[in-house]
Design a protein around this motif. Structure first.
Motif, mmCIF file in Angstrom:
data_model
loop_
_atom_site.group_PDB
_atom_site.id
_atom_site.type_symbol
_atom_site.label_atom_id
_atom_site.label_comp_id
_atom_site.label_asym_id
_atom_site.label_seq_id
_atom_site.Cartn_x
_atom_site.Cartn_y
_atom_site.Cartn_z
ATOM 1 N N GLU A 1 -0.643 6.950 -9.037
ATOM 2 C CA GLU A 1 -0.049 7.671 -7.899
ATOM 3 C C GLU A 1 -0.411 7.004 -6.571
ATOM 4 O O GLU A 1 0.447 6.804 -5.730
ATOM 5 C CB GLU A 1 -0.505 9.136 -7.930
ATOM 6 N N ASP A 2 -1.689 6.698 -6.378
ATOM 7 C CA ASP A 2 -2.116 6.023 -5.145
ATOM 8 C C ASP A 2 -1.397 4.693 -4.963
ATOM 9 O O ASP A 2 -1.016 4.338 -3.848
ATOM 10 C CB ASP A 2 -3.638 5.772 -5.156
ATOM 11 N N ILE B 1 0.732 3.443 -1.738
ATOM 12 C CA ILE B 1 0.399 2.196 -1.038
ATOM 13 C C ILE B 1 1.614 1.269 -1.002
ATOM 14 O O ILE B 1 1.933 0.687 0.037
ATOM 15 C CB ILE B 1 -0.832 1.516 -1.674
ATOM 16 N N ALA B 2 2.302 1.134 -2.133
ATOM 17 C CA ALA B 2 3.494 0.278 -2.188
ATOM 18 C C ALA B 2 4.568 0.778 -1.236
ATOM 19 O O ALA B 2 5.206 -0.021 -0.534
ATOM 20 C CB ALA B 2 4.028 0.207 -3.617
ATOM 21 N N TRP C 1 7.494 0.179 3.875
ATOM 22 C CA TRP C 1 7.896 0.757 5.156
ATOM 23 C C TRP C 1 7.377 -0.100 6.309
ATOM 24 O O TRP C 1 8.114 -0.395 7.250
ATOM 25 C CB TRP C 1 7.370 2.188 5.276
ATOM 26 N N LEU C 2 6.120 -0.519 6.235
ATOM 27 C CA LEU C 2 5.530 -1.336 7.295
ATOM 28 C C LEU C 2 6.266 -2.674 7.425
ATOM 29 O O LEU C 2 6.528 -3.147 8.535
ATOM 30 C CB LEU C 2 4.042 -1.578 7.023
ATOM 31 N N TRP D 1 -7.956 -9.135 7.713
ATOM 32 C CA TRP D 1 -6.757 -8.962 6.879
ATOM 33 C C TRP D 1 -6.948 -7.814 5.903
ATOM 34 O O TRP D 1 -7.920 -7.771 5.170
ATOM 35 C CB TRP D 1 -6.475 -10.251 6.105
ATOM 36 N N SER D 2 -6.001 -6.903 5.882
ATOM 37 C CA SER D 2 -6.101 -5.761 4.962
ATOM 38 C C SER D 2 -5.375 -6.044 3.643
ATOM 39 O O SER D 2 -5.631 -5.396 2.648
ATOM 40 C CB SER D 2 -5.523 -4.492 5.600
ATOM 41 N N TYR D 3 -4.462 -6.997 3.654
ATOM 42 C CA TYR D 3 -3.664 -7.270 2.458
ATOM 43 C C TYR D 3 -4.542 -7.768 1.318
ATOM 44 O O TYR D 3 -5.380 -8.619 1.501
ATOM 45 C CB TYR D 3 -2.581 -8.302 2.783
ATOM 46 N N ARG D 4 -4.302 -7.229 0.141
ATOM 47 C CA ARG D 4 -5.068 -7.650 -1.054
ATOM 48 C C ARG D 4 -4.140 -8.229 -2.083
ATOM 49 O O ARG D 4 -3.137 -7.693 -2.409
ATOM 50 C CB ARG D 4 -5.800 -6.452 -1.659
#
Length: 129
Positions: A1-2, A6-7, A12-13, A126-129
């Protein structure tokens, strides 16, 4: 679900970043000095999540790529990165000639670079993983 949430947020971003970058490029290319470069060299641009770069220029592909996360930064930093990447159409390196050309487009580049790096560091990188 999380993961689904996140996806969805990331999608959206990316949409928001695409719209915002489109506006900033349209604004910057109202400047004759910028348009003279983009009209000659830039055929396309896109946004994507990147782990280690604010932007990239693929001069041979006539394309710039901007990090989605720039949409979360103060607008002067997005403009700085756009102008930085556009200058790479003229010089595909960071030579003295590159910086002379970049300084013509963005006379405040040294201050902006320092502020961008400081802002980036203070806000977690950077937040992207």
């Amino acid at each position: 679900e999380d993961e689904k949430i996140i996806a969805a947020l990331k999608n959206w971003l990316k949409k928001m970043a695409t719209q915002y970058v489109e506006q900033r490029i349209a604004f910057l290319t109202t400047r004759e000095d910028v348009a003279s470069i983009t009209n000659r060299y830039m055929e396309k641009w896109r946004v994507r999540y990147m782990k280690t770069a604010f932007g990239l220029c693929y001069a041979q592909k006539h394309e710039i790529v901007l990090n989605v996360e720039l949409v979360l930064y103060p607008p002067q930093f997005l403009d700085y990165v756009i102008l930085h990447e556009i200058t790479h159409f003229l010089h595909q390196n960071h030579s003295k000639q590159y910086y002379q050309a970049f300084e013509q487009l963005e006379p405040q580049w040294k201050r902006l670079k320092q502020e961008l790096n400081q802002w980036h560091k203070e806000h977690g990188g950077w937040s992207y993983r």
